[in-house]
Design an enzyme around this catalytic site. Structure first.
Site, PDB file in Angstrom:
ATOM      1  N   ALA A   7      -2.066  -5.668  10.214  1.00 21.23           N
ATOM      2  CA  ALA A   7      -3.510  -5.246   9.194  1.00 21.23           C
ATOM      3  C   ALA A   7      -4.374  -4.458  10.215  1.00 21.23           C
ATOM      4  O   ALA A   7      -5.500  -4.512  10.171  1.00 21.23           O
ATOM      5  CB  ALA A   7      -4.113  -6.730   9.012  1.00 21.23           C
ATOM      6  N   ALA A   8      -3.893  -3.651  10.963  1.00 23.71           N
ATOM      7  CA  ALA A   8      -4.470  -2.750  11.679  1.00 23.71           C
ATOM      8  C   ALA A   8      -4.772  -1.490  11.167  1.00 23.71           C
ATOM      9  O   ALA A   8      -5.818  -0.705  11.669  1.00 23.71           O
ATOM     10  CB  ALA A   8      -3.909  -2.557  13.353  1.00 23.71           C
ATOM     11  N   ARG A  13      -8.245   5.765   2.691  1.00 24.31           N
ATOM     12  CA  ARG A  13      -8.353   6.292   1.309  1.00 24.31           C
ATOM     13  C   ARG A  13      -9.194   5.217   0.413  1.00 24.31           C
ATOM     14  O   ARG A  13      -9.509   5.359  -0.783  1.00 24.31           O
ATOM     15  CB  ARG A  13      -7.059   6.103   0.781  1.00 24.31           C
ATOM     16  CG  ARG A  13      -6.519   7.510   1.101  1.00 24.31           C
ATOM     17  CD  ARG A  13      -4.993   7.647   0.721  1.00 24.31           C
ATOM     18  NE  ARG A  13      -4.196   6.992   1.235  1.00 24.31           N
ATOM     19  CZ  ARG A  13      -2.772   6.627   0.731  1.00 24.31           C
ATOM     20  NH1 ARG A  13      -2.475   6.983  -0.413  1.00 24.31           N
ATOM     21  NH2 ARG A  13      -1.988   5.906   1.600  1.00 24.31           N
ATOM     22  N   ASN A 222      -3.657   0.771  -1.084  1.00 23.45           N
ATOM     23  CA  ASN A 222      -4.320   1.959  -0.320  1.00 23.45           C
ATOM     24  C   ASN A 222      -5.533   2.752  -0.718  1.00 23.45           C
ATOM     25  O   ASN A 222      -6.240   3.270   0.107  1.00 23.45           O
ATOM     26  CB  ASN A 222      -3.185   3.055  -0.179  1.00 23.45           C
ATOM     27  CG  ASN A 222      -1.992   2.596   0.650  1.00 23.45           C
ATOM     28  OD1 ASN A 222      -2.210   2.172   1.963  1.00 23.45           O
ATOM     29  ND2 ASN A 222      -0.862   2.567   0.126  1.00 23.45           N
ATOM     30  N   TYR A 361     -37.744 -24.807 -18.336  1.00 23.35           N
ATOM     31  CA  TYR A 361     -37.431 -24.849 -17.187  1.00 23.35           C
ATOM     32  C   TYR A 361     -37.626 -26.361 -16.539  1.00 23.35           C
ATOM     33  O   TYR A 361     -38.861 -26.710 -16.434  1.00 23.35           O
ATOM     34  CB  TYR A 361     -38.315 -23.799 -16.369  1.00 23.35           C
ATOM     35  CG  TYR A 361     -38.316 -23.924 -15.124  1.00 23.35           C
ATOM     36  CD1 TYR A 361     -36.747 -23.756 -14.556  1.00 23.35           C
ATOM     37  CD2 TYR A 361     -39.231 -24.482 -14.048  1.00 23.35           C
ATOM     38  CE1 TYR A 361     -36.550 -23.834 -13.035  1.00 23.35           C
ATOM     39  CE2 TYR A 361     -38.514 -24.513 -12.610  1.00 23.35           C
ATOM     40  CZ  TYR A 361     -37.366 -24.229 -12.227  1.00 23.35           C
ATOM     41  OH  TYR A 361     -37.147 -24.348 -10.671  1.00 23.35           O
ATOM     42  N   ALA A 418     -47.820 -32.364 -27.579  1.00 26.12           N
ATOM     43  CA  ALA A 418     -47.720 -31.040 -27.436  1.00 26.12           C
ATOM     44  C   ALA A 418     -48.748 -30.252 -26.693  1.00 26.12           C
ATOM     45  O   ALA A 418     -49.855 -30.546 -26.960  1.00 26.12           O
ATOM     46  CB  ALA A 418     -47.434 -30.189 -28.622  1.00 26.12           C
TER      47      ALA A 418
HETATM   48  C1  UD1 Z   1       5.515   1.972   6.215  1.00 32.93           C
HETATM   49  C2  UD1 Z   1       6.841   2.071   6.705  1.00 32.93           C
HETATM   50  C3  UD1 Z   1       7.765   2.609   5.455  1.00 32.93           C
HETATM   51  C4  UD1 Z   1       7.496   2.009   4.158  1.00 32.93           C
HETATM   52  C5  UD1 Z   1       6.088   1.501   3.821  1.00 32.93           C
HETATM   53  C6  UD1 Z   1       5.672   0.565   2.842  1.00 32.93           C
HETATM   54  C7  UD1 Z   1       6.962   2.441   8.925  1.00 32.93           C
HETATM   55  C8  UD1 Z   1       7.185   3.497   9.975  1.00 32.93           C
HETATM   56  N1  UD1 Z   1       6.988   2.994   7.627  1.00 32.93           N
HETATM   57  O1  UD1 Z   1       4.882   3.251   5.757  1.00 32.93           O
HETATM   58  O2  UD1 Z   1       8.987   2.745   5.666  1.00 32.93           O
HETATM   59  O3  UD1 Z   1       8.092   2.547   2.994  1.00 32.93           O
HETATM   60  O4  UD1 Z   1       5.214   1.235   5.089  1.00 32.93           O
HETATM   61  O5  UD1 Z   1       4.365   0.593   2.411  1.00 32.93           O
HETATM   62  O6  UD1 Z   1       7.019   1.429   9.343  1.00 32.93           O
HETATM   63  N2  UD1 Z   1      -0.301  -0.607  10.679  1.00 32.93           N
HETATM   64  C9  UD1 Z   1      -0.735  -1.302  11.712  1.00 32.93           C
HETATM   65  N3  UD1 Z   1      -0.735  -0.603  12.741  1.00 32.93           N
HETATM   66  C10 UD1 Z   1      -0.434   0.822  12.762  1.00 32.93           C
HETATM   67  C11 UD1 Z   1      -0.024   1.355  11.526  1.00 32.93           C
HETATM   68  C12 UD1 Z   1       0.103   0.592  10.385  1.00 32.93           C
HETATM   69  O7  UD1 Z   1      -1.115  -2.223  11.751  1.00 32.93           O
HETATM   70  O8  UD1 Z   1      -0.426   1.439  13.798  1.00 32.93           O
HETATM   71  C13 UD1 Z   1      -0.283  -1.381   9.305  1.00 32.93           C
HETATM   72  C14 UD1 Z   1      -1.213  -1.175   7.971  1.00 32.93           C
HETATM   73  O9  UD1 Z   1      -2.252  -1.806   8.266  1.00 32.93           O
HETATM   74  C15 UD1 Z   1      -0.157  -1.680   6.912  1.00 32.93           C
HETATM   75  C16 UD1 Z   1       1.093  -1.436   7.441  1.00 32.93           C
HETATM   76  O10 UD1 Z   1       1.055  -1.618   8.984  1.00 32.93           O
HETATM   77  O11 UD1 Z   1      -0.543  -2.991   6.532  1.00 32.93           O
HETATM   78  C17 UD1 Z   1       1.888  -0.217   6.829  1.00 32.93           C
HETATM   79  O12 UD1 Z   1       1.289   0.794   7.641  1.00 32.93           O
HETATM   80  P1  UD1 Z   1       1.172   2.363   6.751  1.00 32.93           P
HETATM   81  O13 UD1 Z   1       0.533   3.231   7.391  1.00 32.93           O
HETATM   82  O14 UD1 Z   1       0.762   1.994   5.211  1.00 32.93           O
HETATM   83  O15 UD1 Z   1       2.755   2.631   6.576  1.00 32.93           O
HETATM   84  P2  UD1 Z   1       3.335   3.531   6.016  1.00 32.93           P
HETATM   85  O16 UD1 Z   1       3.452   5.044   6.675  1.00 32.93           O
HETATM   86  O17 UD1 Z   1       3.215   3.797   4.460  1.00 32.93           O
HETATM   87 CA    CA Z   2       1.372   2.040   3.059  1.00 32.75          CA
END
Ligand code: UD1
Ligand code: CA
Length: 452
Positions: A7-8, A13, A222, A361, A418
């Site tokens: 969740a980082a 977007r 996203n 009221y 009243a």
């Molecule tokens: C990732 C996958 C991809 C998959 C897609 C599904 C990788 C390299 N790619 O891509 O294969 O199809 O998810 O949605 O794993 N996050 C972090 N730290 C980071 C980067 C991301 O905590 O440094 C977390 C984000 O908050 C998110 C999740 O990891 O919850 C996925 O990150 P996101 O950037 O959406 O991954 P994608 O590039 O879409």
């Molecule tokens: Ca994603």
């Protein structure tokens, strides 16, 4: 198992100050849905990788069982899982979840964990439009060979429609070893978690793929458009669950449950109602159109008519509320109470069979049984500095347009004429009124227009 929730990510977007995973879906933060599902699986360790808006995320989640791993800066999903490693038990597998994929079901994850018993398992789906996702590349024998990200894929690989959902289960000790070998030599210069698949294949680890029952389980958020799409899906699921329990909905597409709604049998809910927090509708209760109920209990057979607003209140069985009624925090109504249009009640108890049918009221009051509150009656509970209580005994009749200046007590069986402004207690079984005597002036003439 261990569970790691990623969740980082920044969630650029979303165009918002609020960290992405705190945006509400069905009334609670996205990540809280994931944490809830994770807890169902009874993990040994539950670790949340946070980064962007970390303090806000920590502050808004009440989660004593959560281990927090900060990822700063965010160098990719592989790098994110690396931050969680110190929190994980080595001897059990690790399940990776995404904080922004809120509707994943526990049953699906159990299936994935089962498939990972022999090695590693990936949750995949086949999409008509796989754009943006990592693709599952298979060998000639149909086994998983690796995952390639969209940006690194060849034109041929981009034709693959089986995609990585990101959710996977892996052997923890091996995971640590593989993560240590990742490089960021790729299009995004990130450490990809997906690269561990190639390493696992090379190490001879068995890799299985599992599919969710429904594609919505793996939808991510996203943007606010996607958030709204998921909200509708979550609400449809809520509506279906309620109908399966015996609730009649005028239109399942026009129901919003933002919390927990518990219903008895034969409950009816008309269109466009919003339920927030914890709401209980007991057997055969009915809610008319356009009502908002927040943290409320509605007794069996009670009817809430259109456009009523009820918060932190209890409505007794067979009561009739509204249309256009407002029950504010601390309202407790007994059985068969009638509250009509434009009546506001706050911090008051009203016992069985009492009525306030029009324009009133009632604040900071204790009202007995079978009391009739006339139209236009108000409790003057606030002197500008302090609030005081009004106490009204059983069987009292309050005439229209009465002001009860608190603190004041109306004895049981009393009648207030009243227009009374009650500033002292009214004795029981007596008529009390404060009213200028009515006079009629004989021979009085209306003024006439002066002649110029
Ligand atoms: C990732 C996958 C991809 C998959 C897609 C599904 C990788 C390299 N790619 O891509 O294969 O199809 O998810 O949605 O794993 N996050 C972090 N730290 C980071 C980067 C991301 O905590 O440094 C977390 C984000 O908050 C998110 C999740 O990891 O919850 C996925 O990150 P996101 O950037 O959406 O991954 P994608 O590039 O879409
Ligand atoms: Ca994603």
């Amino acid at each position: 198992m261990n569970i790691v929730i990623l969740a980082a990510g920044q969630g650029k977007r979303m165009h918002s100050h609020l960290p992405k995973v705190l945006h509400p879906l069905a009334g609670k933060p996205l990540v809280s849905h994931v944490i809830g599902t994770a807890r169902h699986l009874l993990p040994e360790r539950l670790c949340l990788v946070y980064g962007h808006g970390g303090d806000a995320v920590r502050a808004s989640l009440d989660a004593p069982d959560l281990a927090w791993a900060q990822q700063e800066p965010q160098l990719g999903t592989g790098h994110a899982v690396m931050q969680a490693l110190p929190h994980l038990a080595q001897e059990v597998p690790t399940l990776i979840l995404y904080g922004d994929v809120p509707l994943i079901r526990a049953e699906t994850l159990n299936g994935l964990l089962h498939a990972a018993q022999e090695g590693l398992a990936i949750l995949t789906v086949k999409l008509a439009d796989p754009a943006g996702y990592g693709r599952i590349v298979r060998d000639a024998a149909g086994g998983v060979a690796r995952i390639v990200e969209q940006k690194d894929a060849t034109a041929a690989e981009r034709q693959i429609c089986e995609v990585n959902t990101g959710i996977m289960a892996l052997p923890t000790a091996r995971l640590g070893e593989w993560l240590g070998r990742l490089s960021n030599d790729n299009a995004q210069q990130e450490y990809y978690l997906t690269d561990v698949i190639g390493l696992a294949v090379a190490a001879g680890v068995t890799i299985r793929t599992v599919h969710p029952q429904s594609d919505w389980e793996v939808l991510g958020v996203n943007s606010k458009v996607q958030l709204a799409e998921l909200e509708r899906i979550a609400q449809r699921l809520n509506a279906t669950r309620l109908m399966e329990q015996g609730v009649r909905l005028a239109d399942p597409a026009r129901l919003d449950v933002r919390g927990g709604l518990e219903c008895g049998r034969d409950v009816f809910i008309d269109v466009n109602c919003v339920f927030e927090g914890k709401v209980v509708l007991e057997e055969a209760a009915e809610v008319g159109p356009h009502c908002v109920l927040k943290n409320a209990r509605i007794g069996a057979g009670a009817r809430i008519n259109a456009f009523s607003h009820i918060e932190d209140a209890v409505v007794g069985p067979d009561s009739v509320i509204g249309p256009f009624a407002r029950l504010r925090p601390g309202t407790e109504l007994g059985a068969g109470v009638h509250v009509g249009n434009f009546v506001e009640i706050k911090n008051s108890r009203i016992a069985a069979k009492s009525k306030a049918n029009h324009l009133a009221y009632i604040g900071d009051a204790t009202v007995g049984s079978r009391v009739n509150v006339g139209a236009g009656t108000i409790t003057c509970n606030y002197d500008g500095a302090n609030k005081f209580r009004t106490i009204i005994g059983d069987d009292v009749f309050i005439g229209s347009d009465t002001q009860l200046v608190a603190p004041v007590v109306v004895g049981r069986g009393a009648t207030l004429g009243a227009g009374t402004t009650l500033t002292r207690d009214a004795p029981p079984d007596t008529l009390t009124l404060s009213r200028a005597r009515q006079i009629s002036v004989a021979g009085w003439k209306r003024p006439e227009k002066l002649k110029k």
